[in-house]
Design an enzyme around this catalytic site. Sequence first.
Site, mmCIF file in Angstrom:
data_model
loop_
_atom_site.group_PDB
_atom_site.id
_atom_site.type_symbol
_atom_site.label_atom_id
_atom_site.label_comp_id
_atom_site.label_asym_id
_atom_site.label_seq_id
_atom_site.Cartn_x
_atom_site.Cartn_y
_atom_site.Cartn_z
ATOM 1 N N HIS A 35 -15.735 10.800 17.466
ATOM 2 C CA HIS A 35 -16.929 10.033 17.112
ATOM 3 C C HIS A 35 -18.110 10.927 16.742
ATOM 4 O O HIS A 35 -18.975 10.540 15.946
ATOM 5 C CB HIS A 35 -17.322 9.118 18.271
ATOM 6 N N ASP A 37 -6.484 0.797 0.793
ATOM 7 C CA ASP A 37 -5.302 0.435 0.004
ATOM 8 C C ASP A 37 -4.591 1.710 -0.423
ATOM 9 O O ASP A 37 -5.134 2.506 -1.188
ATOM 10 C CB ASP A 37 -5.728 -0.384 -1.217
#
Length: 443
Positions: free
Chosen positions: A148, A389
């Site tokens: 993070h 994608d």
Amino acid sequence: MKVCRQSTKIVKPCYEGNPPPTSLRISLSVFDIVTFDTHIAVIYVFKPPTPSNATVEQGLRTVLAEYREWAGRLGRDEEGHRVIFLSDEGVRLVEATVDCTLAEAMPFKPSSSLLNLHPNLKGVEELMQVQLTRFTCGSMVLGFTSHHMVADGHSTSNFLIAWGRATRGLEMEPLPLHDRAIFAPRDPPRFEFEHSGVEFTTNRLEEDELRLPLFEPLLASGNDDNIIVHKAHFTLEFLSKLKVKASSARGTDKPYTTFESLVAHLWRTITKARGLNGFETTHVRISENGRSRLRPRVPNEYFGNLVLWAFPQARVKELLQEPLQHAAKLIHDSITNVDDSYFKSFIDFASSKEEDIRDLVPTANMSESVLSPNMEVDSWLRFPFYDLDFGGGSPFVFMPSYFPVEGMLFLLPSFIGDGSIDAIVPLFEHSLVSFKKACYCLD
């Protein structure tokens, strides 16, 4: 669902022409230092057709040439400040298989079985890890873990979209803005808000006391009840009614957002389910993206962390006796106050503490396994995670991994795609019974 990890390797950036030097480093910004010092895991599920592992890996090598931070390592410079070394040491890629079809394994519930779908989060030096798990039907699960302190959710989603485009052989975008030195303090600095005890605490604990194992519940309250991670589904119809009810006292003013209305509802419902003392104070930690709040606006392509938090709070008795509109107003006002002035005040404060920043402990601390009487809400509603994608279309399911921290909620758009919202709600088992009874009640 039996997951068999077949191979693991280190994947490094692939450059066109001469590679850049590996002696460079990037200093962490004040927003990187104040965030969670841990790895986070998310899971994507893709139905066939899916590209081969080799194709996904080649796309990863290509995108790492632009997002070099992920292939580097966290460390400290000569003065002891946290930095990312752009060493190109690489990210970890694990290949795995499952002995069943995706249909036989679905639905994926928030349980410990999800931990098998991504690499381990403990004792990891790589800043990013990937696991590609193949089902017998040709479906693929991408288990993605990232540190993070390297990037927040917004930056990570940008990276993932760029990775997908690189895998498809398209022009890589969005391209990252790497300059983490753009948050210069004002001269003279102005501390317009209180930050000590909000984003930072000066309580210095030993490292082994501060960083406890991530998935071992710390039952500080003495309650030996189990923490259950529950997924609540809120339909678009329910959310519309909830928003109307939360905003009913605002007259002609702009109504509260769906997010504000839902968090207000969850805050009250969870507080009631916990059975807290009426005189206790409860707050909600809500992350706010500074890209659109700072002036001048920070480009969406900025790569790193740029988040601070709103902390609406109330006495338990007040929260439960007052109507939903009251909680919504507390949340709305608290979020509104985390504005340009607040972000700049934080920059001034954190920058003024540069010399002793190692003695300041962020309040964003993943070592806590029980947040009661408080809550944290991480909203992933606006992240374009479903835009990833690799060549076979958008993911069928996107979700966080198993994260059994009582009171730490995740909100994400339902994969149904109709505007409904899924809330991942970890609570003690005895509290969850009451929560389930009340979470869909509008009375």
